[in-house]
Design a protein around this motif. Sequence first.
Motif, PDB file in Angstrom:
ATOM      1  N   GLU A  13       0.826  -1.208   0.000  1.00  0.00           N
ATOM      2  CA  GLU A  13       0.000   0.000   0.000  1.00  0.00           C
ATOM      3  C   GLU A  13       0.857   1.253   0.000  1.00  0.00           C
ATOM      4  N   ASP A  14       1.879   1.274   0.827  1.00  0.00           N
ATOM      5  CA  ASP A  14       2.757   2.446   0.896  1.00  0.00           C
ATOM      6  C   ASP A  14       3.561   2.605  -0.383  1.00  0.00           C
ATOM      7  N   LEU A  15       4.058   1.499  -0.929  1.00  0.00           N
ATOM      8  CA  LEU A  15       4.843   1.585  -2.161  1.00  0.00           C
ATOM      9  C   LEU A  15       3.970   2.036  -3.321  1.00  0.00           C
ATOM     10  N   ALA A  16       2.752   1.520  -3.422  1.00  0.00           N
ATOM     11  CA  ALA A  16       1.861   1.911  -4.506  1.00  0.00           C
ATOM     12  C   ALA A  16       1.546   3.405  -4.453  1.00  0.00           C
ATOM     13  N   ALA A  17       1.345   3.943  -3.254  1.00  0.00           N
ATOM     14  CA  ALA A  17       1.079   5.376  -3.123  1.00  0.00           C
ATOM     15  C   ALA A  17       2.280   6.196  -3.570  1.00  0.00           C
ATOM     16  N   PHE A  18       3.475   5.736  -3.248  1.00  0.00           N
ATOM     17  CA  PHE A  18       4.679   6.462  -3.691  1.00  0.00           C
ATOM     18  C   PHE A  18       4.827   6.410  -5.203  1.00  0.00           C
ATOM     19  N   LEU A  19       4.634   5.234  -5.812  1.00  0.00           N
ATOM     20  CA  LEU A  19       4.791   5.101  -7.260  1.00  0.00           C
ATOM     21  C   LEU A  19       3.774   5.945  -8.020  1.00  0.00           C
ATOM     22  N   ALA A  20       2.608   6.155  -7.438  1.00  0.00           N
ATOM     23  CA  ALA A  20       1.576   6.958  -8.096  1.00  0.00           C
ATOM     24  C   ALA A  20       1.806   8.454  -7.932  1.00  0.00           C
ATOM     25  N   SER A  21       2.649   8.856  -6.993  1.00  0.00           N
ATOM     26  CA  SER A  21       2.935  10.270  -6.779  1.00  0.00           C
ATOM     27  C   SER A  21       3.815  10.814  -7.898  1.00  0.00           C
ATOM     28  N   ARG A  22       3.938  12.140  -7.957  1.00  0.00           N
ATOM     29  CA  ARG A  22       4.777  12.735  -9.004  1.00  0.00           C
ATOM     30  C   ARG A  22       6.241  12.329  -8.824  1.00  0.00           C
ATOM     31  N   ALA A  23       6.701  12.294  -7.582  1.00  0.00           N
ATOM     32  CA  ALA A  23       8.083  11.877  -7.322  1.00  0.00           C
ATOM     33  C   ALA A  23       8.315  10.443  -7.778  1.00  0.00           C
ATOM     34  N   GLY A  24       7.317   9.570  -7.566  1.00  0.00           N
ATOM     35  CA  GLY A  24       7.463   8.186  -8.001  1.00  0.00           C
ATOM     36  C   GLY A  24       7.423   8.046  -9.501  1.00  0.00           C
ATOM     37  N   ARG A  25       6.546   8.814 -10.177  1.00  0.00           N
ATOM     38  CA  ARG A  25       6.443   8.721 -11.640  1.00  0.00           C
ATOM     39  C   ARG A  25       7.676   9.282 -12.341  1.00  0.00           C
ATOM     40  N   LEU A  26       8.377  10.225 -11.702  1.00  0.00           N
ATOM     41  CA  LEU A  26       9.614  10.737 -12.285  1.00  0.00           C
ATOM     42  C   LEU A  26      10.753   9.731 -12.179  1.00  0.00           C
TER      43      LEU A  26
END
Length: 463
Positions: free
Chosen positions: A177-190
């Motif tokens: 859950e925490d990793l998925a939220a990070f990957l979906a954020s702008r920082a994660g998508r960059l």
Amino acid sequence: MGAPGRVLLWLQLCALTRAAYKFWVPNTDFDAAANWSQNRTPCAGAAVEFPADKMVSVLVRESHSISDMLLPLDGEFVLASGAGFSARDFGSHLDCSTGGPALFRDPDRFCWHDPRLWRSGDAAHGLFSVDAERVPCSHDDVIFPSDASFRVGLGPGAGTVRVRSVRALGQTFTRDEDLAAFLASRAGRLRFHGPGALSVGPEACADQSGCVCGHAEVQPWICAALLQPLGGRCPQAACRDPLRPEGQCCDLCGAIVSLTHGPAFDLQRYRARLLHAFLALPQYQGLQMAVSKVPRQPRLREASGAKADTEIQVVLVETGPETGGAGRLARALLADIAEHGQALGVLSATARESGAPVGGGSAAGLNAPGPRAGLAGGLAAALLLLLLALLAGALLLRRAGRLRWRRRDEADPAPAGAPVGFHNPVFYAADPAEALPAPQLDVWSSSRSYFVNPLFGEAEAEA
């Protein structure tokens, strides 16, 4: 506690749970020469261009004077203390302007499944990993640089990447859950892109005999990424009858020792034993070794009668000009298992060696070509000439009437009661000691594999 201290504490916890950790190596820093088309950072007054259709995060460590800059589709500059950009007259530095703009290389060129882009945290001199295990395994902890920018491609077509944990931007992710939220954020998508997925699971390797890496399904993607600079083809091995260990993309020269083990076997302890008691010896300085648990091939299970579906694989590779050391070390390991295997928890061991070096070089302990091959060729030619001479002499004698032969149906009949056949010493020896001796095991032959059962301490050869 500072960031380095937190990372050190986290690595110590990983060691207590027998978890390995892998570091991501490449970055997308502005000041890294490898990120620019001419392998150098832009000089003062240069024009700078980023790929217009890409997303990227770029860390800038120093101050730069530029004349023009073409920004990417989406991205960010992370400025370190004292870093920045300033404008400069384009025509004041002709040496920079005449070569065209400085082009930032494609940030999407880095793929998760490329073994060259990872570094193992437990690397030691003389140790290496097979190609599939250089990429983070399912029970590994993954660390991305906290002091650099990066971008990772998850795919294509490789499905879900699963590891024990991911540490990025100062955060450690152990729940999906925490990793998925990070990957979906702008920082994660960059920083992460591609059709693949990244997942984490809290389970570490709790088996003291080791755990299988779990890359059998994605190994084609791993090998494709590794061999992409070579056009997708493996280089030719420099020996005859090369070996391909489990998890390796291409053939290699050396030896493979395969072990079956019991519940008392400890992989880390055995690896340390090989490293300090064998690989540290002067006669083995030119060798590298990989030790891990791998799936056992079905055909090998059927041949040996073993029920285990895994085995311990010890790969020995020669890196120096000397050859034959891998075979000698493999035989030394078999002798060590025959003597100490029960205490180590090893039930049986087999060894395979590659053939002689290509090109006529000698190799101690291997069937090397060279002077012996030349001598054998000369003897064969001499025997052929002798045979031709005897045949020509027989034809001359027949023409002169001094030599006669008849067909089988013209032969004189055998006397009545005469025995038919011939005397076979194997079956008709008066004394069993006169029978033909059993063939002895040639432990120096590179065309055989060797088997050791430490419970009996005997070596057998498998064809």
